[in-house]
Design a protein around this motif. Structure first.
Motif, PDB file in Angstrom:
ATOM      1  N   MET A 187      -8.419  11.054 -11.949  1.00  0.00           N
ATOM      2  CA  MET A 187      -7.436  10.325 -11.157  1.00  0.00           C
ATOM      3  C   MET A 187      -7.981   9.970  -9.774  1.00  0.00           C
ATOM      4  N   ASP A 188      -8.890  10.761  -9.257  1.00  0.00           N
ATOM      5  CA  ASP A 188      -9.556  10.425  -8.000  1.00  0.00           C
ATOM      6  C   ASP A 188     -10.243   9.067  -8.102  1.00  0.00           C
ATOM      7  N   VAL A 189     -10.870   8.823  -9.240  1.00  0.00           N
ATOM      8  CA  VAL A 189     -11.617   7.581  -9.454  1.00  0.00           C
ATOM      9  C   VAL A 189     -10.689   6.432  -9.845  1.00  0.00           C
ATOM     10  N   LEU A 190      -9.655   6.723 -10.634  1.00  0.00           N
ATOM     11  CA  LEU A 190      -8.827   5.672 -11.232  1.00  0.00           C
ATOM     12  C   LEU A 190      -7.489   5.450 -10.537  1.00  0.00           C
ATOM     13  N   SER A 191      -7.175   6.262  -9.537  1.00  0.00           N
ATOM     14  CA  SER A 191      -5.847   6.168  -8.928  1.00  0.00           C
ATOM     15  C   SER A 191      -5.719   4.959  -8.016  1.00  0.00           C
ATOM     16  N   GLY A 192      -4.510   4.735  -7.600  1.00  0.00           N
ATOM     17  CA  GLY A 192      -4.211   3.589  -6.751  1.00  0.00           C
ATOM     18  C   GLY A 192      -3.455   2.553  -7.555  1.00  0.00           C
ATOM     19  N   LYS A 193      -2.956   1.600  -6.857  1.00  0.00           N
ATOM     20  CA  LYS A 193      -2.101   0.582  -7.468  1.00  0.00           C
ATOM     21  C   LYS A 193      -2.866  -0.379  -8.378  1.00  0.00           C
ATOM     22  N   TRP A 194      -4.156  -0.598  -8.118  1.00  0.00           N
ATOM     23  CA  TRP A 194      -4.851  -1.720  -8.730  1.00  0.00           C
ATOM     24  C   TRP A 194      -5.947  -1.384  -9.738  1.00  0.00           C
ATOM     25  N   LYS A 195      -6.578  -0.234  -9.632  1.00  0.00           N
ATOM     26  CA  LYS A 195      -7.808   0.019 -10.398  1.00  0.00           C
ATOM     27  C   LYS A 195      -7.634  -0.102 -11.907  1.00  0.00           C
ATOM     28  N   ILE A 196      -6.593   0.508 -12.442  1.00  0.00           N
ATOM     29  CA  ILE A 196      -6.388   0.440 -13.899  1.00  0.00           C
ATOM     30  C   ILE A 196      -6.157  -1.000 -14.344  1.00  0.00           C
ATOM     31  N   SER A 197      -5.415  -1.764 -13.563  1.00  0.00           N
ATOM     32  CA  SER A 197      -5.171  -3.174 -13.914  1.00  0.00           C
ATOM     33  C   SER A 197      -6.464  -3.984 -13.876  1.00  0.00           C
ATOM     34  N   ILE A 198      -7.306  -3.730 -12.898  1.00  0.00           N
ATOM     35  CA  ILE A 198      -8.597  -4.436 -12.795  1.00  0.00           C
ATOM     36  C   ILE A 198      -9.482  -4.074 -13.978  1.00  0.00           C
ATOM     37  N   ILE A 199      -9.572  -2.784 -14.262  1.00  0.00           N
ATOM     38  CA  ILE A 199     -10.380  -2.331 -15.400  1.00  0.00           C
ATOM     39  C   ILE A 199      -9.842  -2.934 -16.693  1.00  0.00           C
ATOM     40  N   SER A 200      -8.512  -2.979 -16.836  1.00  0.00           N
ATOM     41  CA  SER A 200      -7.896  -3.562 -18.031  1.00  0.00           C
ATOM     42  C   SER A 200      -8.271  -5.024 -18.198  1.00  0.00           C
ATOM     43  N   SER A 201      -8.216  -5.781 -17.121  1.00  0.00           N
ATOM     44  CA  SER A 201      -8.572  -7.198 -17.168  1.00  0.00           C
ATOM     45  C   SER A 201      -9.990  -7.380 -17.689  1.00  0.00           C
TER      46      SER A 201
END
Length: 116
Positions: free
Chosen positions: A21-35
């Protein structure tokens, strides 16, 4: 041991989730990775269109952090005008199962919440 303490047998797993979660947290990271994950390769403007509400500045910052964590690679192509593409690294591709599971869960969750 009270209800708020972790059982000693799971401290490593809980720490591992914390590290992730340290690496993937925040509002945007998962959405960017998903894109990038769903399309395999994306340009900056593609990601900007995919991720609702993110600014140019924030996308740039988040992509740099993802590069530092070896999840995304930025490639500059010698075209006129210059084209920059983003791909998941081999290491970043290890997140594909998580992204697919999150997408499936999100779809089901929406149905549960909306009743549709």
């Amino acid at each position: 041991m009270n209800d708020y303490e972790c059982q000693p047998g799971h401290k490593k797993e809980i720490m591992a989730v914390h590290d992730a979660m340290d690496v993937l947290s925040g509002k945007w990271k998962i959405s960017i990775i998903s894109s990038i994950c769903f399309y395999n390769q994306r340009r900056f403007s593609d990601i900007l269109n995919d991720v609702n509400g993110i600014s140019n500045k924030m996308l740039s910052k988040e992509l740099k952090e993802l590069e530092l964590n070896k999840l995304v690679v930025r490639t500059v192509l010698n075209t006129q005008p210059v084209t920059v593409t983003y791909n998941l690294t081999e290491y970043g591709l290890t997140l594909r199962t998580i992204i697919n599971n999150l997408a499936a869960w999100g779809t089901e969750h929406r149905k549960v919440i909306t009743g549709k």
